[in-house]
Design a protein around this motif. Structure first.
Motif, PDB file in Angstrom:
ATOM      1  N   CYS A   1       0.820  -1.220   0.000  1.00 22.00           N
ATOM      2  CA  CYS A   1       0.000   0.000   0.000  1.00 22.00           C
ATOM      3  C   CYS A   1       0.851   1.267   0.000  1.00 22.00           C
ATOM      4  O   CYS A   1       0.321   2.359  -0.180  1.00 22.00           O
ATOM      5  CB  CYS A   1      -0.936   0.012   1.212  1.00 22.00           C
ATOM      6  N   VAL A   2       2.141   1.133   0.245  1.00 22.92           N
ATOM      7  CA  VAL A   2       3.026   2.298   0.199  1.00 22.92           C
ATOM      8  C   VAL A   2       3.187   2.682  -1.267  1.00 22.92           C
ATOM      9  O   VAL A   2       3.711   1.894  -2.058  1.00 22.92           O
ATOM     10  CB  VAL A   2       4.401   1.993   0.849  1.00 22.92           C
TER      11      VAL A   2
ATOM     12  N   LEU B   1       1.492   0.933   9.224  1.00 24.44           N
ATOM     13  CA  LEU B   1       0.514   0.576   8.201  1.00 24.44           C
ATOM     14  C   LEU B   1      -0.674  -0.139   8.828  1.00 24.44           C
ATOM     15  O   LEU B   1      -1.834   0.164   8.508  1.00 24.44           O
ATOM     16  CB  LEU B   1       1.157  -0.312   7.129  1.00 24.44           C
TER      17      LEU B   1
END
Length: 176
Positions: A19-20, A39
């Motif tokens: 998701c980064v 996260l």
């Protein structure tokens, strides 16, 4: 559900790393336990589905060996999913980044409830990663932000490191 040569285990929380939004995620490697915690705390996944039909043992995530498990794990807690997965793999989750996260969120293993198949019936000892010289070197590099950036700043450097690793492990060295 897989072993990981740098992190021992890779599962639901480690997948959040995707998701980064950056192709420079590798620069975060010196801080992975903290990055995974943040996260997990920020995204707060409400549903985790782990496709464990085939796991990976040994030097996963890319150089491991497939293991037929025929499992799907689900939970409303990604950390619980990972703890159950490591227990099925007969890994000590407290020797992974999961322990760091568990301490940060006051996780209590005794609150995890398993439904469906009994863990004892599906558990299998996964082969741990082989920590040879190239893995040790990369783990040392990952401890330092500057070294991580220096060694992984360009595809050319990465490919050179891969060739040296391949040669060290006794495989045929291919040149361009």
């Amino acid at each position: 559900m897989k072993t990981h040569e740098f992190m021992m285990y890779s599962g639901a929380i480690k997948n959040l790393f995707g998701c980064v939004p950056s192709n420079r995620r590798i620069y975060l490697h010196p801080y992975l336990p903290e990055v995974f915690y943040r996260l997990y705390a920020l995204l707060k996944p409400q549903l985790t589905i782990m496709d464990a039909r085939v796991g990976i043992e040994g030097n996963g995530p890319t150089k491991g060996n497939p293991v037929k498990m025929d499992l799907i794990l689900t939970s409303n807690c990604a950390l619980s999913t990972d703890v159950v997965a490591t227990r099925i793999m007969r890994l000590n989750w407290k020797e992974t980044y999961l322990h760091y996260i568990a301490q940060r969120v006051d996780f209590r293993e005794d609150t995890v409830s398993v439904q469906g198949l009994r863990m004892a019936d599906v558990a299998r000892k996964f082969e741990p990663p082989r920590i040879d010289l190239p893995v040790k070197a990369q783990m040392e590099i990952y401890k330092h932000e500057f070294l991580t950036k220096a060694f992984f700043c360009s595809l050319g450097v990465v490919k050179l490191f891969q060739k040296v690793t391949t040669a060290y492990r006794g495989r045929t060295l291919q040149t361009a």
